[in-house]
Every structure is written in C-alpha cells, then in structure tokens.
Design an enzyme around this catalytic site. Sequence first.
Site, PDB file in Angstrom:
ATOM      1  N   ASN A  87      70.955  -1.525  52.025  1.00  0.00           N
ATOM      2  CA  ASN A  87      71.552  -0.812  50.899  1.00  0.00           C
ATOM      3  C   ASN A  87      71.390  -1.603  49.613  1.00  0.00           C
ATOM      4  OD1 ASN A  87      73.083  -2.240  52.698  1.00  0.00           O
ATOM      5  ND2 ASN A  87      75.008  -1.586  51.791  1.00  0.00           N
ATOM      6  N   THR A  88      71.248  -0.861  48.515  1.00  0.00           N
ATOM      7  CA  THR A  88      71.075  -1.467  47.189  1.00  0.00           C
ATOM      8  C   THR A  88      72.125  -0.829  46.259  1.00  0.00           C
ATOM      9  OG1 THR A  88      69.355   0.206  46.837  1.00  0.00           O
ATOM     10  CG2 THR A  88      68.615  -1.992  47.422  1.00  0.00           C
ATOM     11  N   PHE A 158      61.549   9.417  50.299  1.00  0.00           N
ATOM     12  CA  PHE A 158      61.949  10.613  49.552  1.00  0.00           C
ATOM     13  C   PHE A 158      62.733  11.607  50.404  1.00  0.00           C
ATOM     14  CE2 PHE A 158      58.236   8.961  47.260  1.00  0.00           C
ATOM     15  CZ  PHE A 158      58.734   8.910  45.966  1.00  0.00           C
ATOM     16  N   ALA A 219      61.785  10.187  40.193  1.00  0.00           N
ATOM     17  CA  ALA A 219      61.913  11.438  40.963  1.00  0.00           C
ATOM     18  C   ALA A 219      63.394  11.808  41.103  1.00  0.00           C
ATOM     19  CB  ALA A 219      61.274  11.282  42.344  1.00  0.00           C
ATOM     20  N   ALA A 221      65.824  10.908  39.154  1.00  0.00           N
ATOM     21  CA  ALA A 221      66.361  11.269  37.832  1.00  0.00           C
ATOM     22  C   ALA A 221      65.959  12.698  37.468  1.00  0.00           C
ATOM     23  CB  ALA A 221      65.854  10.277  36.777  1.00  0.00           C
ATOM     24  N   PHE A 222      64.712  13.070  37.729  1.00  0.00           N
ATOM     25  CA  PHE A 222      64.244  14.436  37.423  1.00  0.00           C
ATOM     26  C   PHE A 222      65.020  15.465  38.250  1.00  0.00           C
ATOM     27  CE2 PHE A 222      59.950  14.549  35.162  1.00  0.00           C
ATOM     28  CZ  PHE A 222      60.098  13.300  34.584  1.00  0.00           C
ATOM     29  N   CYS A 272      72.418   8.579  46.361  1.00  0.00           N
ATOM     30  CA  CYS A 272      71.245   8.179  45.565  1.00  0.00           C
ATOM     31  C   CYS A 272      71.306   8.534  44.082  1.00  0.00           C
ATOM     32  CB  CYS A 272      69.995   8.793  46.170  1.00  0.00           C
ATOM     33  SG  CYS A 272      69.617   8.119  47.792  1.00  0.00           S
ATOM     34  N   ARG A 342      79.231   9.775  50.801  1.00  0.00           N
ATOM     35  CA  ARG A 342      79.039   8.834  49.698  1.00  0.00           C
ATOM     36  C   ARG A 342      78.853   9.604  48.389  1.00  0.00           C
ATOM     37  NH1 ARG A 342      74.436   5.067  52.263  1.00  0.00           N
ATOM     38  NH2 ARG A 342      73.664   7.109  52.882  1.00  0.00           N
TER      39      ARG A 342
HETATM   40  P1  NAD Z   1      72.881   2.539  54.657  1.00  0.00           P
HETATM   41  O1  NAD Z   1      74.061   1.886  54.060  1.00  0.00           O
HETATM   42  O2  NAD Z   1      73.064   3.753  55.509  1.00  0.00           O
HETATM   43  O3  NAD Z   1      72.078   1.462  55.548  1.00  0.00           O
HETATM   44  C1  NAD Z   1      71.811   0.168  55.143  1.00  0.00           C
HETATM   45  C2  NAD Z   1      72.013  -0.757  56.332  1.00  0.00           C
HETATM   46  O4  NAD Z   1      71.530  -2.065  56.002  1.00  0.00           O
HETATM   47  C3  NAD Z   1      73.475  -0.939  56.748  1.00  0.00           C
HETATM   48  O5  NAD Z   1      73.644  -0.532  58.097  1.00  0.00           O
HETATM   49  C4  NAD Z   1      73.729  -2.449  56.580  1.00  0.00           C
HETATM   50  O6  NAD Z   1      74.583  -2.994  57.582  1.00  0.00           O
HETATM   51  C5  NAD Z   1      72.324  -2.996  56.704  1.00  0.00           C
HETATM   52  N1  NAD Z   1      72.154  -4.328  56.117  1.00  0.00           N
HETATM   53  C6  NAD Z   1      72.567  -4.771  54.890  1.00  0.00           C
HETATM   54  N2  NAD Z   1      72.171  -6.047  54.709  1.00  0.00           N
HETATM   55  C7  NAD Z   1      71.506  -6.414  55.841  1.00  0.00           C
HETATM   56  C8  NAD Z   1      70.849  -7.609  56.248  1.00  0.00           C
HETATM   57  N3  NAD Z   1      70.777  -8.685  55.440  1.00  0.00           N
HETATM   58  N4  NAD Z   1      70.281  -7.666  57.484  1.00  0.00           N
HETATM   59  C9  NAD Z   1      70.329  -6.575  58.308  1.00  0.00           C
HETATM   60  N5  NAD Z   1      70.924  -5.418  57.967  1.00  0.00           N
HETATM   61  C10 NAD Z   1      71.497  -5.334  56.740  1.00  0.00           C
HETATM   62  O7  NAD Z   1      71.878   2.875  53.470  1.00  0.00           O
HETATM   63  P2  NAD Z   1      70.765   4.025  53.414  1.00  0.00           P
HETATM   64  O8  NAD Z   1      71.368   5.313  52.989  1.00  0.00           O
HETATM   65  O9  NAD Z   1      69.941   3.953  54.646  1.00  0.00           O
HETATM   66  O10 NAD Z   1      69.918   3.518  52.168  1.00  0.00           O
HETATM   67  C11 NAD Z   1      69.105   2.356  52.261  1.00  0.00           C
HETATM   68  C12 NAD Z   1      68.219   2.309  51.032  1.00  0.00           C
HETATM   69  O11 NAD Z   1      67.373   3.467  50.986  1.00  0.00           O
HETATM   70  C13 NAD Z   1      68.970   2.312  49.695  1.00  0.00           C
HETATM   71  O12 NAD Z   1      68.267   1.507  48.788  1.00  0.00           O
HETATM   72  C14 NAD Z   1      68.922   3.763  49.248  1.00  0.00           C
HETATM   73  O13 NAD Z   1      69.004   3.895  47.856  1.00  0.00           O
HETATM   74  C15 NAD Z   1      67.567   4.188  49.750  1.00  0.00           C
HETATM   75  N6  NAD Z   1      67.418   5.621  50.032  1.00  0.00           N
HETATM   76  C16 NAD Z   1      68.420   6.324  50.639  1.00  0.00           C
HETATM   77  C17 NAD Z   1      68.253   7.682  50.924  1.00  0.00           C
HETATM   78  C18 NAD Z   1      69.338   8.486  51.605  1.00  0.00           C
HETATM   79  O14 NAD Z   1      69.182   9.695  51.704  1.00  0.00           O
HETATM   80  N7  NAD Z   1      70.391   7.890  52.097  1.00  0.00           N
HETATM   81  C19 NAD Z   1      67.045   8.322  50.610  1.00  0.00           C
HETATM   82  C20 NAD Z   1      66.044   7.565  50.003  1.00  0.00           C
HETATM   83  C21 NAD Z   1      66.241   6.221  49.716  1.00  0.00           C
HETATM   84  C1  UDX Z   2      68.203  12.998  47.251  1.00  0.00           C
HETATM   85  C2  UDX Z   2      66.744  13.381  46.975  1.00  0.00           C
HETATM   86  O1  UDX Z   2      66.604  14.806  47.088  1.00  0.00           O
HETATM   87  C3  UDX Z   2      65.833  12.674  47.955  1.00  0.00           C
HETATM   88  O2  UDX Z   2      64.473  12.965  47.640  1.00  0.00           O
HETATM   89  C4  UDX Z   2      66.071  11.183  47.870  1.00  0.00           C
HETATM   90  O3  UDX Z   2      65.259  10.512  48.800  1.00  0.00           O
HETATM   91  C5  UDX Z   2      67.535  10.859  48.123  1.00  0.00           C
HETATM   92  O4  UDX Z   2      68.358  11.591  47.202  1.00  0.00           O
HETATM   93  P1  UDX Z   2      70.033  13.734  49.024  1.00  0.00           P
HETATM   94  O5  UDX Z   2      70.979  13.051  48.100  1.00  0.00           O
HETATM   95  O6  UDX Z   2      70.072  13.392  50.465  1.00  0.00           O
HETATM   96  O7  UDX Z   2      68.527  13.495  48.542  1.00  0.00           O
HETATM   97  O8  UDX Z   2      70.263  15.317  48.922  1.00  0.00           O
HETATM   98  P2  UDX Z   2      69.827  16.439  47.857  1.00  0.00           P
HETATM   99  O9  UDX Z   2      69.403  17.615  48.626  1.00  0.00           O
HETATM  100  O10 UDX Z   2      68.906  15.936  46.845  1.00  0.00           O
HETATM  101  O11 UDX Z   2      71.231  16.821  47.175  1.00  0.00           O
HETATM  102  C6  UDX Z   2      71.902  15.908  46.326  1.00  0.00           C
HETATM  103  C7  UDX Z   2      73.121  16.587  45.723  1.00  0.00           C
HETATM  104  O12 UDX Z   2      72.740  17.602  44.802  1.00  0.00           O
HETATM  105  C8  UDX Z   2      74.007  17.273  46.760  1.00  0.00           C
HETATM  106  O13 UDX Z   2      75.360  17.057  46.435  1.00  0.00           O
HETATM  107  C9  UDX Z   2      73.649  18.740  46.610  1.00  0.00           C
HETATM  108  O14 UDX Z   2      74.682  19.599  47.005  1.00  0.00           O
HETATM  109  C10 UDX Z   2      73.408  18.813  45.108  1.00  0.00           C
HETATM  110  N1  UDX Z   2      72.541  19.938  44.710  1.00  0.00           N
HETATM  111  C11 UDX Z   2      71.260  20.017  45.169  1.00  0.00           C
HETATM  112  C12 UDX Z   2      73.023  20.900  43.809  1.00  0.00           C
HETATM  113  O15 UDX Z   2      74.173  20.824  43.379  1.00  0.00           O
HETATM  114  N2  UDX Z   2      72.191  21.919  43.424  1.00  0.00           N
HETATM  115  C13 UDX Z   2      70.897  22.024  43.868  1.00  0.00           C
HETATM  116  O16 UDX Z   2      70.212  22.963  43.464  1.00  0.00           O
HETATM  117  C14 UDX Z   2      70.428  21.041  44.771  1.00  0.00           C
END
Ligand code: NAD
Ligand code: UDX
EC number: 1.1.1.22
Length: 480
Positions: A87-88, A158, A219, A221-222, A272, A342
């Site tokens: 996580n970041t 993505f 992406a 932000a857009f 995100c 979240r």
């Molecule tokens: P998450 O919190 O679900 O998972 C992150 C995991 O990393 C946690 O289980 C944590 O315990 C582990 N961790 C942290 N530090 C560690 C370490 N030093 N060694 C081993 N494990 C460690 O987070 P996520 O939703 O999977 O997101 C991860 C990244 O991907 C973030 O940067 C996020 O912005 C990005 N991302 C998330 C999504 C999404 O839909 N959730 C989509 C695209 C990108």
């Molecule tokens: C988003 C991006 O879509 C994905 O590409 C990236 O990797 C992670 O962040 P996510 O947050 O999982 O994905 O779901 P997304 O479907 O994008 O929805 C985000 C939020 O926007 C949700 O709360 C959703 O309900 C809301 N949303 C989405 C709207 O309010 N209106 C819409 O038309 C679409």
Amino acid sequence: MVKICCIGAGYVGGPTMAMIALKCPSIEVAVVDISVPRINAWNSDQLPIYEPGLDEVVKQCRGKNLFFSTDVEKHVAEADIVFVSVNTPTKTRGLGAGKAADLTYWESAARMIADVSKSDKIVVEKSTVPVKTAEAIEKILSHNSKGINFQILSNPEFLAEGTAIQDLISPDRVLIGGRETPGGQKAIQALKEVYAHWVPEDRILATNLWSAELSKLAANAFLAQRISSVNAMSALCEATGADVYQVSHAVGMDTRIGPKFLNASVGFGGSCFQKDILNLVYICECNGLPEVANYWKQVISMNDYQKNRFVNRVVASMFNTVSGKKIAVLGFAFKKDTGDTRETPAIDVCKGLLGDKACLSIYDPQVNEDQIQRDLSMNKFDWDHPLHLQPMSPTSVKQVSVTWNAYEATKDAHGICILTEWDEFKTLDYQKIYDNMQKPAFVFDGRNVLNAAKLREIGFIVYSIGKPLDPWLKDMPAVA
Ligand code: NAD
Ligand code: UDX
C-alpha cells in the site's frame, strides 16, 4: 521455471498474481505479506477479499503454481521477478501530510529486496507511486546491491474492484515502463512475455519509466474528473428541472466523450481516486505548478461538495433535523460487488448524519459490523495503513446499529439512504418496507438505482440524485 514473487497480498497483489498463475502454468508464483491473518485467509476457504470469480481462479492454481506465504525473504531471494504491490497511502504526518504518498512500506520492501537478494532480479512497481519513485528505488537497490543487477520496471495496475477478474482476463492495456538501456529493454521484454501468455501483444504498451508511473495517476484523475463533472451537473439539474440521466446520455453519445463512467452518484469512493489525485496535486506543487495542482484539486472539492449536499438534502427534507430519527443506510461498500469500504462515501454521509444526531441502522451484504464501526471511528487517511498497525477504536459509535437484513434496517425508520448500488436493493419489497416505516417515509437514492415513480405510487417521498425534485423537496429550504 521462472519464479515470480509478489510483495503485498492485497486487493491488487492477490488477484493479479492469481491470474498470472492461472494463465502461465510454467511460472511459479509466490504472494507474500507481513500480515499473518491475510496470508492465512488466502490459504483458507474464506479469502480475505470478496471479488466475483476470484475463488475459482485461486482454487484452480493454489498449491500447484500459486503459493501464499509469510516467508517474505525466502521467496524474494528465490524470485527472478519481484512485484511490489504494497500500500502507498496518503501521508498523515510531516512533510506533505494529507497529500503526499507515504512510501514507508515501499521503501522497507525495497531495502529488504536489497538485503536478501543473491541473484539478478527484475523489480516491478505494481503499487501506484509518485512519478520518479523508480529513481529512488534504484538508488536504494544499487547502493546495497553487492554487485547484483536490478532492473526496475513500472507496471501499474488498472483493475477496478468488483470486476477485477474480468479486467485482468481482458485488460484494455498492460503498461510497462522501463529504462531506455539494453538492460531496461530486456527487462521489459521479459515481463511482456509473461503477459503475452494471454494478453494480445498490441495491448501491451512499452514506455519509459516516468510515463508509465504518471499514466496511472493521470488515468485515475481523468476517471474521477468525469464523475465530478457529472455530479456537478447533477446539482444544476436539480436546480433547473433537467434530468442528469438524460443529460449524461445525450452528452455521452458524442463519440469523442463516450457513455461510460458518467453515472451521477453520492460521490466517488475507493482506495485510489482521492489518494492518487492528492498525490498528483502534491507532485504538481513540488514541481512549481500551482495552477495545475489547483485544477485537479477541484475534482476532490466537487466530490466533497456532493457528499455534503446529499447529507444536507436528507436533513433539510426531514424538517431540518434528523436528531433522534432512525435512518436506514442501505449499502456501505464504496461500490457494489466488493466488501471494500476504503474512502467509501458512506463514511462521510454517515458521519454527517451522526453530526445531526441521527440514529443509523446500516445494512450491507458484504460489510460486517466491526468494519463499519472501525470506519466510523477512524481518522481521515488512517484507513490505508495496514490493519495490524491501526489502533483499535476503544468504543463503538453508539448511535449506529448494523443489521444483516434490509427489512430489519428499515423497520420503524423515518428515511432510507441508498449509498451502494447493490442489485438486491432493486428487488426489495418496498410496499412491505413502507408499511413498517414512520410516515412521511423518505427514500434518498444516492445511486439512482430505484424506480422512483413506483416508490412514489407506494407513498414514499423520493429524492434521486440530479432528477427533477418532488414537490415536497422543492418546498424545503434550498440545499447547497
Ligand atoms: P492492500 O492494502 O489491500 O494490500 C497491501 C498489502 O501490502 C497489505 O496486505 C500489507 O500488509 C502488505 N505490506 C505492506 N508492507 C509490506 C512489506 N514491507 N512486506 C510485505 N507486505 C507488506 O492494498 P491494495 O489495494 O492491494 O493496493 C496496493 C497498491 O496498488 C496501492 O499502491 C494502490 O494504490 C494500488 N492499486 C490499487 C487498486 C485497487 O483497486 N485496490 C487498483 C490499482 C492500483
Ligand atoms: C478505480 C479505477 O477505475 C481503476 O482503473 C484503478 O485501477 C483503481 O481505481 P475502483 O476504485 O476499484 O477502480 O472502482 P471504480 O469502478 O473506478 O469506481 C470508483 C468510485 O467511483 C466508486 O465509488 C463508484 O461507485 C464511483 N463511480 C464510478 C461513480 O460514482 N460514477 C460512475 O459513473 C463510475
């Protein structure tokens, strides 16, 4: 056999690695995490995240070429390719607090890779990181490398939650950024070969490192900007009698704009969008671009406005007070088909209603009471710091009860707020619900999923985002 290790078994690490294991039987994939409960859950029948189709994929590969482990160092040492998917979060303290990305977890993973490595490795940024993070990581790895060659790639993810498996099976594109050196290009090719097992080659894009890192922030932000734009229009629709559905449909039919991601809502949530835009804003400020920073900041301001506006509408409609009134909240997850809460807009809406002393009865098919209580007592931005590091809330919020049934949640309620678009909310018996509620009975549809005309026939006073207002709502004080 190529060995892949992914550090971070979360919403991204778990599903993406399961898909690689499924599509590449010749590759051994280990997903490691410092969280013992998370790894135990990945190794059990109750996976730590709810995602349609994920169980089947994991069951097909787990124990064959997909492994979940807490033995982080061993698997990193053995791997040829190390993905970092930790996580970041947004920084909560110090320089850049409330905006900048907190790279503590990333840095500690990088230092550990440097410590335990005995052979050359490709290190892949899977987490979303500020542009130029790869440079910092290269410095950490090269200063500690003992002569080992590390190539850093940026391969942002993505996928969207709720549709992760489909997104991974058929991605719009896979983006791989690397150094424009022979070593960097060779590393890009090696990762391309992994994805080429199932992704058509013309969807695998190779760029330089900084373009790949920045494209991910851009992406998101857009996408978020589209939602804030349509939500801004929804306020104007309510003021003028236009219908936001009709407006977004007409606008989206322009092929240059397109129809997707134009649903007005109570606000966007999820781990995100807000985090990544704040991160972008901070990077712009650090690069001396305050106008650009302010432009993107507005996307978040509009989202906050939309959540506040919804709370104000609820309170204003119900005689300007919800003190002591039971409000049923249907849906707490940030979108349907996930249990993830979240940054869900439900947190801000519930806190707003609690601020006006409402009594909330909350139901979500995938979110349990502990999670809801934790979310409602947590400070802003604490949510994305690993659970094991978060202090447990000493007391739960007393005006909140959580039910496992929409009928129980709505019994004796004065109003209903729909905050997640779960399909099951469309088919509830609203006559039965109306009969068991206080009168006048209100529905505030924050996702525009219900048939407002039918609800009005039953007797409800209905508010739908961006739709022409009921006469009742028009007579109430203006909402801003
Ligand atoms: P998450 O919190 O679900 O998972 C992150 C995991 O990393 C946690 O289980 C944590 O315990 C582990 N961790 C942290 N530090 C560690 C370490 N030093 N060694 C081993 N494990 C460690 O987070 P996520 O939703 O999977 O997101 C991860 C990244 O991907 C973030 O940067 C996020 O912005 C990005 N991302 C998330 C999504 C999404 O839909 N959730 C989509 C695209 C990108
Ligand atoms: C988003 C991006 O879509 C994905 O590409 C990236 O990797 C992670 O962040 P996510 O947050 O999982 O994905 O779901 P997304 O479907 O994008 O929805 C985000 C939020 O926007 C949700 O709360 C959703 O309900 C809301 N949303 C989405 C709207 O309010 N209106 C819409 O038309 C679409």
